[in-house]
Design a protein around this motif. Sequence first.
Motif, mmCIF file in Angstrom:
data_model
loop_
_atom_site.group_PDB
_atom_site.id
_atom_site.type_symbol
_atom_site.label_atom_id
_atom_site.label_comp_id
_atom_site.label_asym_id
_atom_site.label_seq_id
_atom_site.Cartn_x
_atom_site.Cartn_y
_atom_site.Cartn_z
ATOM 1 N N LEU A 174 0.831 -1.201 0.000
ATOM 2 C CA LEU A 174 0.000 0.000 0.000
ATOM 3 C C LEU A 174 0.871 1.258 0.000
ATOM 4 C CD1 LEU A 174 -3.088 0.280 0.039
ATOM 5 C CD2 LEU A 174 -2.967 0.586 2.518
ATOM 6 N N GLU A 175 1.941 1.259 0.784
ATOM 7 C CA GLU A 175 2.845 2.409 0.821
ATOM 8 C C GLU A 175 3.508 2.636 -0.529
ATOM 9 O OE1 GLU A 175 4.084 1.978 5.561
ATOM 10 O OE2 GLU A 175 5.512 1.454 3.981
ATOM 11 N N SER A 176 3.908 1.566 -1.195
ATOM 12 C CA SER A 176 4.557 1.682 -2.499
ATOM 13 C C SER A 176 3.604 2.258 -3.544
ATOM 14 C CB SER A 176 5.065 0.312 -2.953
ATOM 15 O OG SER A 176 5.590 0.365 -4.263
ATOM 16 N N ILE A 177 2.367 1.780 -3.549
ATOM 17 C CA ILE A 177 1.379 2.293 -4.496
ATOM 18 C C ILE A 177 1.099 3.770 -4.211
ATOM 19 C CG2 ILE A 177 -1.021 2.119 -5.260
ATOM 20 C CD1 ILE A 177 -0.840 -0.905 -4.630
ATOM 21 N N CYS A 178 0.943 4.115 -2.929
ATOM 22 C CA CYS A 178 0.684 5.518 -2.575
ATOM 23 C C CYS A 178 1.854 6.413 -2.938
ATOM 24 C CB CYS A 178 0.371 5.622 -1.083
ATOM 25 S SG CYS A 178 -1.259 4.980 -0.627
ATOM 26 N N ALA A 179 3.079 5.923 -2.803
ATOM 27 C CA ALA A 179 4.258 6.707 -3.170
ATOM 28 C C ALA A 179 4.240 7.024 -4.667
ATOM 29 C CB ALA A 179 5.535 5.961 -2.792
ATOM 30 N N ARG A 180 3.856 6.040 -5.468
ATOM 31 C CA ARG A 180 3.785 6.279 -6.911
ATOM 32 C C ARG A 180 2.676 7.267 -7.253
ATOM 33 N NH1 ARG A 180 2.511 0.765 -9.022
ATOM 34 N NH2 ARG A 180 2.517 1.782 -11.076
ATOM 35 N N LEU A 181 1.554 7.179 -6.540
ATOM 36 C CA LEU A 181 0.461 8.122 -6.792
ATOM 37 C C LEU A 181 0.832 9.539 -6.366
ATOM 38 C CD1 LEU A 181 -2.963 6.420 -5.935
ATOM 39 C CD2 LEU A 181 -2.408 7.760 -7.978
ATOM 40 N N VAL A 182 1.506 9.665 -5.223
ATOM 41 C CA VAL A 182 1.955 10.984 -4.763
ATOM 42 C C VAL A 182 2.881 11.608 -5.804
ATOM 43 C CG1 VAL A 182 3.407 12.160 -3.058
ATOM 44 C CG2 VAL A 182 1.640 10.567 -2.291
ATOM 45 N N ALA A 183 3.816 10.822 -6.310
ATOM 46 C CA ALA A 183 4.755 11.326 -7.316
ATOM 47 C C ALA A 183 4.028 11.717 -8.601
ATOM 48 C CB ALA A 183 5.813 10.263 -7.605
ATOM 49 N N GLU A 184 3.053 10.910 -8.995
ATOM 50 C CA GLU A 184 2.314 11.171 -10.232
ATOM 51 C C GLU A 184 1.402 12.376 -10.082
ATOM 52 O OE1 GLU A 184 -1.212 8.695 -12.179
ATOM 53 O OE2 GLU A 184 0.719 7.670 -12.455
ATOM 54 N N ASP A 185 0.833 12.522 -8.883
ATOM 55 C CA ASP A 185 -0.137 13.587 -8.651
ATOM 56 C C ASP A 185 0.527 14.954 -8.523
ATOM 57 O OD1 ASP A 185 -3.034 13.929 -8.193
ATOM 58 O OD2 ASP A 185 -2.419 14.742 -6.266
ATOM 59 N N GLY A 186 1.710 14.997 -7.913
ATOM 60 C CA GLY A 186 2.436 16.248 -7.776
ATOM 61 C C GLY A 186 1.910 17.174 -6.703
ATOM 62 N N ARG A 187 0.988 16.686 -5.842
ATOM 63 C CA ARG A 187 0.426 17.540 -4.789
ATOM 64 C C ARG A 187 1.159 17.397 -3.464
ATOM 65 N NH1 ARG A 187 -4.351 16.112 -3.063
ATOM 66 N NH2 ARG A 187 -5.156 18.175 -2.556
ATOM 67 N N GLY A 188 2.085 16.487 -3.393
ATOM 68 C CA GLY A 188 2.798 16.251 -2.151
ATOM 69 C C GLY A 188 2.019 15.329 -1.229
ATOM 70 N N GLY A 189 2.612 15.046 -0.086
ATOM 71 C CA GLY A 189 1.989 14.145 0.888
ATOM 72 C C GLY A 189 2.936 13.037 1.277
ATOM 73 N N ASP A 190 2.735 12.498 2.456
ATOM 74 C CA ASP A 190 3.558 11.411 2.970
ATOM 75 C C ASP A 190 2.873 10.088 2.659
ATOM 76 O OD1 ASP A 190 4.772 9.438 4.535
ATOM 77 O OD2 ASP A 190 5.221 10.822 6.174
ATOM 78 N N PRO A 191 3.440 9.291 1.745
ATOM 79 C CA PRO A 191 2.764 8.047 1.353
ATOM 80 C C PRO A 191 2.592 7.048 2.499
ATOM 81 C CG PRO A 191 4.985 8.146 0.430
ATOM 82 C CD PRO A 191 4.689 9.495 0.989
ATOM 83 N N VAL A 192 3.514 7.087 3.465
ATOM 84 C CA VAL A 192 3.392 6.170 4.603
ATOM 85 C C VAL A 192 2.158 6.520 5.423
ATOM 86 C CG1 VAL A 192 4.465 5.422 6.762
ATOM 87 C CG2 VAL A 192 5.855 5.655 4.695
ATOM 88 N N ARG A 193 1.976 7.790 5.682
ATOM 89 C CA ARG A 193 0.808 8.204 6.461
ATOM 90 C C ARG A 193 -0.480 8.012 5.669
ATOM 91 N NH1 ARG A 193 3.531 13.675 8.909
ATOM 92 N NH2 ARG A 193 4.735 12.678 10.579
#
Length: 220
Positions: A148-167
């Motif tokens: 889940l963290e890995s998928i969220c990290a990729r989405l954060v990078a793709e989205d460009g809005r920032g955010g902590d993927p772990v949280r």
Amino acid sequence: MDDTGEIAKPDASPRKQSRAARRQQLIEATIETIAAQGYSRTTLTDVARQAGISHGLVNFHFETKERLLTETLQYLAAEYRQNWTAALEAAGPSPAEQLDAVLRADFDPRICTNARLSAWCAFWGEAQCRPMYQALCGSNDDDYTRTLESICARLVAEDGRGGDPVRIARVLRITTEGVWLDMMTMTEPYSAAEAMRTTFTCAAAFFPRHFDDKGALGRG
């Protein structure tokens, strides 16, 4: 159940098929019994009655209540893992599609049943179960969290809005677990469909370009 924790396939031999089928029948009866009576109050006699067989046959297959409960938890854990990993493998390549698949898997009608949710709640809620739960399910939970963290990290990078993927992953996991508990404990529980939309509402709050309350935008 084999040594790897996967759900064992019945042997081709009719005798062994019957034994495997009987053990699965007893595990399913244990899930129903725990759901109805709770972890502590479940007995081998109750399971035998639920399965419609003799107490002695339950003893023959599992010997003790502790062994039966341990194998029931192993069965649930293997079933849960196989469900979300299969959903992920079948998803598309984008992180939004993959997050949609992993979150949606928790509401698959094969695992999101009243009896299974109640059994999970019983295993989570009993203090005496916690060491057993950590020993049997800890590595599976870690794999799920890392995915889940890995998928969220990729989405954060793709989205460009920032955010902590772990949280973000933690909030999504807690939301899913929370709606499972809601469906079991609320006086007027909502449906699995509403629970899933609640989870996707959470995903949409973090990734509004990719999700709404129905799931990944453009899905299907």
